[in-house]
Design an enzyme around this catalytic site. Structure first.
Site, PDB file in Angstrom:
ATOM      1  N   LYS A   1       0.862  -1.187   0.000  1.00  0.00           N
ATOM      2  CA  LYS A   1       0.000   0.000   0.000  1.00  0.00           C
ATOM      3  C   LYS A   1       0.897   1.236   0.000  1.00  0.00           C
ATOM      4  O   LYS A   1       1.744   1.401   0.882  1.00  0.00           O
ATOM      5  CB  LYS A   1      -0.892  -0.003   1.246  1.00  0.00           C
ATOM      6  CG  LYS A   1      -1.874  -1.160   1.284  1.00  0.00           C
ATOM      7  CD  LYS A   1      -2.602  -1.232   2.617  1.00  0.00           C
ATOM      8  CE  LYS A   1      -3.657  -0.156   2.752  1.00  0.00           C
ATOM      9  NZ  LYS A   1      -4.401  -0.290   4.039  1.00  0.00           N
TER      10      LYS A   1
HETATM   11  O1  G3P Z   1      -6.788   0.552   6.317  1.00  0.00           O
HETATM   12  C1  G3P Z   1      -7.231   1.818   5.991  1.00  0.00           C
HETATM   13  C2  G3P Z   1      -8.590   2.181   6.476  1.00  0.00           C
HETATM   14  O2  G3P Z   1      -9.448   1.094   6.411  1.00  0.00           O
HETATM   15  C3  G3P Z   1      -8.609   2.873   7.780  1.00  0.00           C
HETATM   16  O3  G3P Z   1      -9.806   2.688   8.450  1.00  0.00           O
HETATM   17  O4  G3P Z   1     -11.138   2.647  10.499  1.00  0.00           O
HETATM   18  O5  G3P Z   1      -8.894   3.738  10.547  1.00  0.00           O
HETATM   19  O6  G3P Z   1     -10.780   4.809   9.318  1.00  0.00           O
HETATM   20  P1  G3P Z   1     -10.157   3.520   9.774  1.00  0.00           P
END
Ligand code: G3P
Length: 225
Positions: free
Chosen positions: A86
Site C-alpha cells: 500500500k
Molecule cells: O486501512 C485503511 C482504512 O481502512 C482505515 O480505516 O477505520 O482507521 O478509518 P479507519
C-alpha cells in the site's frame, strides 16, 4: 467484488475467514501497532491463515519513493507474490508507484480522501485505489460519493484499476458500494458481522427450528430423521 478483512487480529481473521467468503486481509501501520507484535511475525501468521491465494495488503511507511520501493521488495520477498504494497497517495508515493510499475511489483494507492488522488494512483498503475469512506464522511463530505466518483473516473478512462474501498463504520456505507459494483471492499470484523445482524433473520430461523422440532422431536435434523 472482493471482500477483505481490515484487521490484523489473528483470532478475528480466523473466525471471519471460517464463516464468510473472504478474499484477503488488509493492514495499515496503525492496525499493526494495535497488535503490539513484530510486523513480519504477525503478517506471516496472517499469511498462513489466508493461504497463498489470499491477497494481503501491507503499507510502506518511508518518506521517500526510493524507501517505499525498498519496502515493497522486502514485503513481497517475505510474504509472497499475492502481497500488495500500500503506497500513500502523496507526491513521493506517486513517484514510488511509477517505479514499482516499471519493476513489476504489485501495489495499491492508499490514504485517499479526494477523487484526484484515486485517479492519479490508477494512472500510475495501482491495481486498487483505497478511498477512506468513513474518514471522508467525518470531514463533512460524502465518502460513498467520493468513492463512486473515483470508480467512474477509472471506468471512463479505461484504466486497469478499481476500488479497494476502506474505512467503513456501518453496513449502509458498505451496501452502497456493493450495489455500485466496485472492485473490492475491506471491512473491519465487527462491521462484517453487522452486515447480517438482524433480529428478523434470527426470528425466522428460530421459528423454522421450533416448527421442525414439533414435527420430528427436539434436536433432530434432516440428517437423522
Ligand atoms: O486501512 C485503511 C482504512 O481502512 C482505515 O480505516 O477505520 O482507521 O478509518 P479507519
Amino acid at each position: 467484488m472482493k471482500l477483505c478483512i481490515d484487521d490484523a487480529n489473528v483470532e478475528k481473521i480466523r473466525r471471519i475467514y471460517d464463516l464468510y467468503p473472504v478474499d484477503g486481509v488488509s493492514t495499515n501501520p496503525s492496525i499493526l501497532a494495535r497488535t503490539g507484535r513484530k510486523p513480519y511475525e504477525i503478517l506471516k501468521e496472517i499469511r498462513s491463515i489466508i493461504g497463498e491465494e489470499g491477497e494481503l495488503f501491507v503499507q510502506a511507511v518511508s518518506p521517500d519513493a526510493e524507501g517505499m520501493v525498498e519496502e515493497a521488495r522486502k514485503i513481497v520477498s517475505e510474504l509472497g507474490r499475492t502481497t500488495l504494497t500500500k503506497i500513500p497517495c502523496v507526491p513521493q508515493g506517486f513517484k514510488a508507484m511509477k517505479m514499482l510499475q516499471a519493476e513489476g511489483l504489485r501495489f495499491i494507492g492508499t490514504a485517499i480522501y479526494t477523487p484526484m488522488q484515486g485517479f492519479l494512483a490508477a494512472k500510475c498503475g495501482a491495481e486498487y485505489v483505497a478511498p477512506y469512506v468513513n474518514r471522508i464522511d467525518n470531514m463533512g463530505f460524502d465518502g460513498v460519493q467520493v468513492s463512486k466518483d473515483i470508480h467512474d473516473a477509472i471506468v471512463r478512462s479505461g484504466l486497469d484499476s478499481g476500488l479497494l474501498a476502506a474505512s467503513f463504520k456501518n453496513s449502509q456505507q458498505v451496501l452502497e458500494l456493493v450495489k455500485y459494483g466496485v472492485k473490492a471492499v475491506t471491512v473491519a470484523p465487527d462491521v462484517i458481522d453487522g452486515l447480517v445482524k438482524n433480529a428478523a433473520i434470527d426470528g425466522a430461523v428460530a421459528q423454522f427450528t421450533e416448527d421442525f422440532a414439533g414435527l420430528v422431536g427436539e434436536g433432530r435434523t434432516m440428517a437423522d430423521c
